[in-house]
Design an enzyme around this catalytic site. Sequence first.
Site, PDB file in Angstrom:
ATOM      1  N   ASP A   1      28.779  18.566 -26.797  1.00  0.00           N
ATOM      2  CA  ASP A   1      29.742  18.721 -25.557  1.00  0.00           C
ATOM      3  C   ASP A   1      29.542  17.077 -24.559  1.00  0.00           C
ATOM      4  O   ASP A   1      29.795  17.760 -23.900  1.00  0.00           O
ATOM      5  CB  ASP A   1      28.268  19.323 -24.798  1.00  0.00           C
ATOM      6  CG  ASP A   1      26.583  19.378 -24.963  1.00  0.00           C
ATOM      7  OD1 ASP A   1      26.436  18.180 -25.347  1.00  0.00           O
ATOM      8  OD2 ASP A   1      26.287  20.011 -24.547  1.00  0.00           O
TER       9      ASP A   1
ATOM     10  N   SER B   1      17.314  20.913 -25.758  1.00  0.00           N
ATOM     11  CA  SER B   1      16.517  20.547 -26.967  1.00  0.00           C
ATOM     12  C   SER B   1      15.910  19.280 -27.397  1.00  0.00           C
ATOM     13  O   SER B   1      15.128  19.263 -28.171  1.00  0.00           O
ATOM     14  CB  SER B   1      17.680  21.733 -27.651  1.00  0.00           C
ATOM     15  OG  SER B   1      18.746  21.203 -27.795  1.00  0.00           O
TER      16      SER B   1
ATOM     17  N   GLY C   1      22.860  66.625 -19.296  1.00  0.00           N
ATOM     18  CA  GLY C   1      23.155  65.433 -18.681  1.00  0.00           C
ATOM     19  C   GLY C   1      21.892  64.869 -17.846  1.00  0.00           C
ATOM     20  O   GLY C   1      22.544  63.364 -17.151  1.00  0.00           O
TER      21      GLY C   1
ATOM     22  N   HIS D   1      24.683  65.778  -9.772  1.00  0.00           N
ATOM     23  CA  HIS D   1      26.265  65.847 -10.809  1.00  0.00           C
ATOM     24  C   HIS D   1      27.373  65.590 -10.267  1.00  0.00           C
ATOM     25  O   HIS D   1      27.986  65.871 -10.351  1.00  0.00           O
ATOM     26  CB  HIS D   1      25.689  67.406 -10.555  1.00  0.00           C
ATOM     27  CG  HIS D   1      24.565  68.639 -11.199  1.00  0.00           C
ATOM     28  ND1 HIS D   1      24.049  69.291  -9.666  1.00  0.00           N
ATOM     29  CD2 HIS D   1      24.580  68.976 -12.335  1.00  0.00           C
ATOM     30  CE1 HIS D   1      22.991  69.366 -10.313  1.00  0.00           C
ATOM     31  NE2 HIS D   1      22.992  69.311 -11.925  1.00  0.00           N
TER      32      HIS D   1
ATOM     33  N   THR E   1      21.556  17.486 -38.839  1.00  0.00           N
ATOM     34  CA  THR E   1      21.198  17.012 -37.244  1.00  0.00           C
ATOM     35  C   THR E   1      20.443  15.881 -37.495  1.00  0.00           C
ATOM     36  O   THR E   1      19.995  15.026 -38.353  1.00  0.00           O
ATOM     37  CB  THR E   1      20.057  18.352 -36.930  1.00  0.00           C
ATOM     38  OG1 THR E   1      19.029  18.472 -38.115  1.00  0.00           O
ATOM     39  CG2 THR E   1      20.210  19.471 -37.161  1.00  0.00           C
TER      40      THR E   1
END
Length: 537
Positions: A402, A447, A59, A222, A496
């Site tokens: 958008d 972009s 562990g 632990h 596009t």
Amino acid sequence: MEPKVQLLNSPLSCVDEALVGLVRSSGSLSVLAGHRAVLRSDTPQLSGRVSVLSGGGAGHEPAHGGYVGAGMLSAAVAGGVFASPPPASILAAILSLHSAGASGVLLVVKNYTGDRLNFGLAAEQARNHGVAVDMVIVADDCAFNQPSKAGRRGLCGTVLVHKLAGALAEEGCPLDQIVAKVTEILKGIGTLGVSLSPCSVPGCLPSFDLPPGDMELGLGIHGEPGIKRSKVASADEVVKTMIDHMTNPESQSHLPIQSGDSVVLCVNNLGALSCLEIGVVTRAAINYLESLGVVVARVMSGSFMTSLEMAGVSLTLMRTNQETLRLFDARTSAPAWPNLSSVCVSGRSYITEPPVMSNRPQDDTHTEGPLSPVMRRALERVCSTLLAMQEELNSLDRASGDGDCGNTHAQAARAIQEWLQGHVVPGCPRQLLSVLAGLVQEKMGGSSGALYSLFLTAAAGHVTEGQTDAVAWATAMHAGTQAMKRYGGADAGDRTMLDALCPAVEELMNLTTAPPSGQMAVLQAAVQVSNTLLLYI
């Protein structure tokens, strides 16, 4: 409450399967048949030297199996999750090392009762078999001001002991000298942890309850409770609290550190903090130590001794000198040991200045030429048209995106208009296209700004003051379009702007063969095909 969902086959087999995963992914490790023990495969290299063996509950991966290799551990023994390994497995590993020719075996044990008992029993049994065995106990926990009779817990400082003891063994140092040197070094190691969440042993409920937004300071690996629970603070504040507590001389378990001391810093992910968070904590720890006048000689940052999926971090400090650093820097093949720099962190210039950039093209002073008036009129017309169509473009964009296409192009148009008011239009088209590329990149954004800037930048190389004929402009348009396709990843037919631009450029390339009298027809055809496709889109 149900146990946490975990990506395992079975809670009962997870430790064995994880050990097999470790050794199968390494070409230098093996599993001791019938035991949860990992050994170096190159057993001839163990002959005549001290072997270093460690282990404990599973562990805490990559501890301890990940530190088996030349220059570190010779073997590691695992128990169940958070459970000490049985003496029989520890003894089997010791005898395997002895059979390989080890001159002695050093056991590195964390200060937990179960580990001390089981490793101690195996050590006594090994001595009865004629094996030279010794043991060092790592107790580096700095949490409790007044530790219990059991003493300080063993935490991530154990990994540093693996490294130093392993380096000494690799050099051929005898067992008693390794024990003496490591025992002295242990006086200068301290660790403190903090967590934002509990952890869950496979198949079980979380180890403790911690409300969202709270953190536990000084907890064990632990899931044992810590010394203080408080609201989560900033990384800088948490790190300061941790280091102040670790070095507080009023605490019986503090690590004596003063200005001028040199340390190794280990920033240990307890399991589930993101690498981003660990990076922020690492920066904070280095900065705060340096503000105290402490020299940070080396830094380890990552997952070294975890607590399953606990979202926490521990800081380990080890006082150093040249000999300690030499051992720390020694090579090891252990798969989990990081590839660390051997350059002192403090005092190193870590910022590189960027090269001095020339002025932006839009800031340069340009000279007018014969084409300047017509290019100015064309730009003014383009800008006024885009501003007049701002709302129409937004409306069209809302049907498929958008809804900000008009606003984005208006930003570019206003930037160009503002530039035109204070600058002459250069007579060299190449300079003008470079100016426009800079303006749309800076002012248009997103972009679209990148695409237009790509187009204009690529096109600029094909039109110069001495080459401004129709063929040059067609070639420039083609180069700009190819750049958009190359870097943008789109092509004609992908819905596009290239759907209109590519056919128009194909028409314009007919200028390379058209006679002067036919050039206007080519231009009209280019406009017609782009308009038709825009209507279709």
